[in-house]
Design a protein around this motif. Structure first.
Motif, short mmCIF file in Angstrom:
data_model
loop_
_atom_site.label_atom_id
_atom_site.label_comp_id
_atom_site.label_asym_id
_atom_site.label_seq_id
_atom_site.Cartn_x
_atom_site.Cartn_y
_atom_site.Cartn_z
N ALA A 186 -6.80 3.16 0.35
CA ALA A 186 -6.90 3.88 1.62
C ALA A 186 -5.60 4.63 1.95
O ALA A 186 -5.39 5.00 3.11
CB ALA A 186 -7.26 2.90 2.73
N GLY A 187 -4.74 4.81 0.97
CA GLY A 187 -3.50 5.57 1.19
C GLY A 187 -2.39 4.73 1.78
O GLY A 187 -1.39 5.26 2.28
N GLN A 188 -2.52 3.41 1.69
CA GLN A 188 -1.54 2.52 2.33
C GLN A 188 -0.14 2.67 1.76
O GLN A 188 0.84 2.40 2.46
CB GLN A 188 -1.99 1.05 2.26
N CYS A 189 -0.04 3.11 0.51
CA CYS A 189 1.28 3.36 -0.07
C CYS A 189 1.57 4.87 -0.09
O CYS A 189 2.63 5.32 0.31
CB CYS A 189 1.31 2.79 -1.49
N LEU A 190 0.58 5.62 -0.55
CA LEU A 190 0.78 7.06 -0.77
C LEU A 190 1.23 7.80 0.49
O LEU A 190 2.16 8.62 0.45
CB LEU A 190 -0.54 7.66 -1.29
N VAL A 191 0.59 7.50 1.60
CA VAL A 191 0.88 8.26 2.83
C VAL A 191 2.31 7.99 3.33
O VAL A 191 3.06 8.95 3.55
CB VAL A 191 -0.21 8.01 3.90
N PRO A 192 2.72 6.74 3.49
CA PRO A 192 4.13 6.55 3.92
C PRO A 192 5.15 7.06 2.91
O PRO A 192 6.20 7.56 3.31
CB PRO A 192 4.25 5.02 4.11
N VAL A 193 4.83 6.98 1.61
CA VAL A 193 5.79 7.48 0.62
C VAL A 193 5.86 9.01 0.72
O VAL A 193 6.96 9.59 0.70
CB VAL A 193 5.43 7.02 -0.81
N ALA A 194 4.71 9.66 0.88
CA ALA A 194 4.72 11.12 1.03
C ALA A 194 5.51 11.52 2.28
O ALA A 194 6.28 12.49 2.26
CB ALA A 194 3.29 11.64 1.12
N ARG A 209 -15.29 6.13 -2.90
CA ARG A 209 -15.41 7.17 -1.88
C ARG A 209 -14.87 6.73 -0.52
O ARG A 209 -14.14 7.48 0.13
CB ARG A 209 -16.87 7.60 -1.75
N THR A 210 -15.19 5.51 -0.13
CA THR A 210 -14.70 5.02 1.19
C THR A 210 -13.18 5.06 1.22
O THR A 210 -12.57 5.48 2.21
CB THR A 210 -15.18 3.56 1.43
N SER A 211 -12.57 4.62 0.12
CA SER A 211 -11.10 4.59 0.06
C SER A 211 -10.54 6.00 0.16
O SER A 211 -9.59 6.25 0.91
CB SER A 211 -10.64 3.96 -1.26
N VAL A 212 -11.14 6.92 -0.59
CA VAL A 212 -10.65 8.30 -0.62
C VAL A 212 -10.76 8.93 0.78
O VAL A 212 -9.81 9.56 1.26
CB VAL A 212 -11.43 9.13 -1.68
N GLU A 213 -11.90 8.69 1.45
CA GLU A 213 -12.07 9.27 2.79
C GLU A 213 -11.04 8.70 3.76
O GLU A 213 -10.44 9.41 4.56
CB GLU A 213 -13.49 9.01 3.31
N ARG A 214 -10.83 7.40 3.66
CA ARG A 214 -9.85 6.74 4.55
C ARG A 214 -8.44 7.27 4.28
O ARG A 214 -7.67 7.53 5.21
CB ARG A 214 -9.90 5.24 4.28
N ALA A 215 -8.13 7.45 2.99
CA ALA A 215 -6.79 7.94 2.62
C ALA A 215 -6.60 9.37 3.12
O ALA A 215 -5.53 9.73 3.63
CB ALA A 215 -6.61 7.85 1.11
N ARG A 216 -7.64 10.20 2.98
CA ARG A 216 -7.53 11.59 3.46
C ARG A 216 -7.28 11.63 4.96
O ARG A 216 -6.43 12.37 5.44
CB ARG A 216 -8.81 12.37 3.13
N ASN A 217 -8.04 10.81 5.70
CA ASN A 217 -7.85 10.75 7.17
C ASN A 217 -6.44 10.33 7.53
O ASN A 217 -5.81 10.91 8.42
CB ASN A 217 -8.81 9.72 7.80
N LYS A 218 -5.97 9.35 6.82
CA LYS A 218 -4.63 8.83 7.10
C LYS A 218 -3.59 9.92 6.84
O LYS A 218 -2.66 10.11 7.62
CB LYS A 218 -4.40 7.65 6.14
N GLY A 219 -3.76 10.65 5.73
CA GLY A 219 -2.84 11.74 5.37
C GLY A 219 -2.86 12.85 6.42
O GLY A 219 -1.82 13.37 6.82
N GLU A 220 -4.10 13.19 6.88
CA GLU A 220 -4.20 14.25 7.90
C GLU A 220 -3.53 13.83 9.20
O GLU A 220 -2.78 14.60 9.80
CB GLU A 220 -5.67 14.61 8.15
N LYS A 221 -3.79 12.58 9.60
CA LYS A 221 -3.18 12.08 10.85
C LYS A 221 -1.66 12.09 10.76
O LYS A 221 -0.97 12.29 11.76
CB LYS A 221 -3.64 10.65 11.11
#
Ligand code: SAM
Length: 356
Positions: A186-194, A209-221
């Motif tokens: 869900a982007g738990q590492c990728l988003v804060p590192v980015a 798919r669920t993980s990808v959608e959650r990660a995308r939302n997290k990145g957008e936020k």
């Protein structure tokens, strides 16, 4: 073969332990309810409460809350004051059970366990006939549970400690490089590192798919949309070669159907002078090294989730106990020239650095 003569003391001790585990299993289910219905969070401020007040605050049934609170107090999850028959949550209980942003927060474990319990009928089928339980059958709760269990750790360690442990890659990311994470969840590492490396571009890959959608939302936020791309694709199918300064794969290679092909693909994605950071749970090489409370969580999670999701895809079912020795042999097979364990102390992960 006949058993030795029964040692009554040992039998009694084991019966007591099973009794404790039985109580723990019920506590997990009720703590899950406390987490999902917001009861822990409703009392996290530490103010003493009667169950009547708790019922008013939460809108939940008082009789259930009374029995639930008694269970939680017996488990040490709440304090009880017999003088005025009030309960309260102390600071430590609040950190572990209600404060999502502390490193102590572990309530995602209740959610993980219950998501696994729900799949027991399918799992028994797999015990009988082989195969496994597909990742998607665990539902969105398992994705959320994994995110809740691991996000604070990644926010705390990866940009601040793990990447700086490889200074020249750290410098490149500060200046502006390209990074991929496979099995990014869900982007738990990728988003804060980015967020920590504003001059770099980031790519996340995950099959779910669920993980990808959650990660995308997290990145957008987080306002990262212009330099963060997340694709639903298996690690072994990522269509890049010699592209990334850094590829990360944390706590996921063992879940994959084809971990060896995934590692070979990762080796191919990295620039010739790039790096691979890979984490797995910190385990010893032999079963007997891991026979304790941590080992039982790890092998239990492996049987009920990590291994079975891999076997469900006709995969290797590597299991979650990946020792340094096994990691090195898998990396060598995938074409890495070196794989070393970084001198990083961590309560859960061992972190490897791979070079091609
Ligand atoms: C245990 S979760 C770990 C997620 C995240 N890396 C973390 O440490 O919190 C494993 C992840 O690997 C993903 N995964 C499994 N097989 C994969 C594959 N072949 N390619 C990419 N991702 C995969 C799953 O969908 C899941 O999100």
């Amino acid at each position: 073969m006949k058993h030795d003569v029964l040692d009554r003391k040992k039998a009694a001790a084991l019966a007591r332990q099973v009794g404790v585990d039985f109580g723990a299993a019920l506590t997990v289910a009720l703590a899950y309810i406390g987490d999902r219905l917001g009861i822990f969070k409703a009392v996290a401020d530490g103010a003493p409460f009667t169950t009547g007040q708790l019922a008013q605050r939460t809108g939940l049934n008082e009789r259930y809350l009374r029995e639930w609170s008694a269970t939680m107090a017996a488990a040490g999850y709440l304090d009880y004051c017999p003088r005025d028959a009030t309960f309260k949550m102390n600071s430590e209980q609040s950190a572990v059970l209600a404060s999502e942003d502390t490193t102590y927060f572990t309530a995602g474990g209740f959610q993980y366990a219950v998501a696994c319990y729900r799949q027991i009928p399918q799992l028994m089928e797999a015990f009988r006939n082989g195969g496994g339980v597909p990742f998607k059958d665990f539902g969105p709760e398992i994705v959320e549970a994994i995110e809740r269990l691991f996000h604070v750790g990644y926010e705390t360690w990866v940009a601040q400690e793990w990447i700086p442990a490889v200074p020249e890659i750290h410098q490149r990311l500060l200046a502006g490089g390209e990074v991929a994470e496979v099995g990014c969840g869900a982007g738990q590492c990728l988003v804060p590192v980015a967020a920590a490396f504003p001059n770099s571009r980031f790519f996340g890959f995950d099959v779910d798919r669920t993980s990808v959608e959650r990660a995308r939302n997290k990145g957008e936020k987080a306002g990262l949309a212009n330099r963060l791309v997340i694709d639903q694709v298996a690690a072994e199918r990522v269509p890049f070669r010699d592209r990334f300064d850094l590829v990360m794969a944390f706590n996921c290679i063992h879940d994959m159907a084809h971990p060896r092909s995934a590692l070979a693909a990762i080796q191919g994605m990295i620039k010739p002078d790039g790096a691979f950071l890979w984490s797995e749970a910190d385990v010893g090489p032999r079963l007997e090294d891991n026979l304790g409370p941590v080992g039982r969580t790890l092998y239990g999670a492996s049987t009920m989730h990590c291994m079975t999701v891999s076997l469900a895809q006709g995969g290797e079912g590597l299991g979650s106990a990946i020792s340094e020795e096994l990691a090195r042999s898998l990396a060598t097979e995938a074409g890495f020239v070196t794989l070393q364990r970084l001198p990083i102390k961590n309560p859960f992960h061992q972190v490897f650095l791979g070079r091609k």
